[in-house]
Write a protein that holds these residues in place. Structure first.
Motif, mmCIF file in Angstrom:
data_model
loop_
_atom_site.group_PDB
_atom_site.id
_atom_site.type_symbol
_atom_site.label_atom_id
_atom_site.label_comp_id
_atom_site.label_asym_id
_atom_site.label_seq_id
_atom_site.Cartn_x
_atom_site.Cartn_y
_atom_site.Cartn_z
ATOM 1 N N ASN A 252 39.277 32.054 39.210
ATOM 2 C CA ASN A 252 39.208 33.445 39.763
ATOM 3 C C ASN A 252 37.962 33.492 39.141
ATOM 4 O O ASN A 252 37.590 33.223 38.130
ATOM 5 C CB ASN A 252 40.149 34.124 39.285
ATOM 6 C CG ASN A 252 41.912 33.981 40.163
ATOM 7 O OD1 ASN A 252 42.305 35.019 40.559
ATOM 8 N ND2 ASN A 252 41.782 33.098 40.544
ATOM 9 N N ALA B 121 40.390 45.715 39.805
ATOM 10 C CA ALA B 121 41.534 44.131 39.178
ATOM 11 C C ALA B 121 43.442 44.042 40.321
ATOM 12 O O ALA B 121 43.187 45.221 40.278
ATOM 13 C CB ALA B 121 41.596 44.115 38.161
ATOM 14 N N HIS C 261 44.979 39.551 35.811
ATOM 15 C CA HIS C 261 43.522 40.605 35.742
ATOM 16 C C HIS C 261 43.523 41.763 35.287
ATOM 17 O O HIS C 261 42.027 41.255 33.708
ATOM 18 C CB HIS C 261 43.074 40.408 37.700
ATOM 19 C CG HIS C 261 42.841 39.092 37.978
ATOM 20 N ND1 HIS C 261 44.579 39.088 38.794
ATOM 21 C CD2 HIS C 261 41.926 38.622 38.744
ATOM 22 C CE1 HIS C 261 43.982 38.038 39.122
ATOM 23 N NE2 HIS C 261 43.507 37.129 39.519
ATOM 24 N N TYR D 72 37.491 41.868 39.638
ATOM 25 C CA TYR D 72 38.182 41.200 39.078
ATOM 26 C C TYR D 72 39.735 40.461 39.966
ATOM 27 O O TYR D 72 40.706 40.986 39.948
ATOM 28 C CB TYR D 72 38.837 40.952 37.627
ATOM 29 C CG TYR D 72 38.980 39.610 37.098
ATOM 30 C CD1 TYR D 72 39.068 38.310 37.573
ATOM 31 C CD2 TYR D 72 39.686 40.517 35.985
ATOM 32 C CE1 TYR D 72 39.272 37.419 36.220
ATOM 33 C CE2 TYR D 72 40.371 39.414 35.611
ATOM 34 C CZ TYR D 72 39.922 38.170 35.562
ATOM 35 O OH TYR D 72 40.613 37.383 34.128
#
Length: 267
Positions: free
Chosen positions: A220, A31, A36, A80
């Protein structure tokens, strides 16, 4: 001596089994640092994952290249950090066998400046040199009458192509330089995560002049390898992020810079 050797071998085998067991019950997610990683490490997400018998390990990446590479080669279980247009281009460019499984939040592109103004005549506006976001930046400027028209057909990072009857200079720069130009008194269109990495939420909110609507902003996503789209680890991770408590965390922590927008893309 033989007994000691056997004992070491036994301990080695046992240790290997434990390690394998730990790996099987650990969800490793690559991430970006903010927002995130902060969302993944929130109490709401981590406690839900633990309630399902898993542990969450978040591996932070500072760039947009390594997370998909690591996901594709199996170094991590999910990532992510990106939106759908970006992952789609990565799949085409590199042949990655990865897929988006859910959306989590969106980060509207905002125009930031320390000095608020509505007249950008004879001013310079810096925008991101990322091909997947540059058109969003141009569109934001058009929608707010800062420029009249634009074209990205022959987009070049050093010489962005656009036409306008308003005297505004547009310059594309590396994403890491955008916030610096604002801090120096200039104006820049910056994705929400870059703004949060550069400033705290209060500062980002204070510097914001205008921005995309949530309907326009790209959400996202969580991405996994194709063979793991419906795995138990993926199911647990998606369920954890779908909780109302995650929405509350995002809204209370990041304010208008980040908006919760969960959707299971596998349905």
């Amino acid at each position: 001596m033989k007994h000691i050797t056997k004992l070491f071998v036994l301990l080695g085998v046992t240790g290997s089994l434990v390690a394998c067991g730990d790996d099987a019950k650990t969800i490793v997610v690559g991430a970006s640092p903010s927002p995130h990683s902060e969302i993944l490490n929130s109490e709401a997400v981590k406690s839900y994952i633990e309630s399902k018998g898993y542990k969450l390990k978040v591996k932070e990446y500072q760039d947009y290249v390594l997370p998909n590479r690591a996901l594709n080669d199996g170094s991590i279980d999910a990532n992510y950090f990106q939106h759908i247009p970006y992952i789609e281009k990565q799949i085409v460019d590199y042949g990655y066998e990865i897929s988006a499984v859910c959306t989590v939040h969106n980060e509207p592109l905002n125009l930031y400046g320390k000095v608020k103004t509505t007249d950008f005549t004879d001013k310079k506006v810096y925008i991101i040199d990322d091909a997947s976001n540059v058109e969003r930046a141009y569109k934001l400027l058009v929608d707010n009458n800062i420029i009249k028209t634009y074209s990205v057909e022959n987009f070049d990072k050093q010489h962005p192509v656009y036409t306008s009857d308003i005297n505004v200079t547009i310059e594309c720069v590396d994403s890491g330089l955008l916030a610096r130009h604002v801090s120096d008194g200039g104006y820049a269109v910056i994705p929400g995560n870059y703004a949060l990495n550069a400033w705290d939420t209060a500062t980002a909110t204070n510097y914001k002049i205008l921005g995309e609507s949530t309907e326009v902003a790209y959400p996202n996503i969580i991405a996994t390898r194709n063979e793991n789209v419906n795995s138990e680890k993926t199911n647990v991770l998606v369920e954890a992020l779908s909780q109302p408590a995650v929405k509350t965390f995002i809204e209370s922590t990041f304010g208008p810079t980040v908006n919760y927008s969960f959707s299971d893309l596998r349905a």
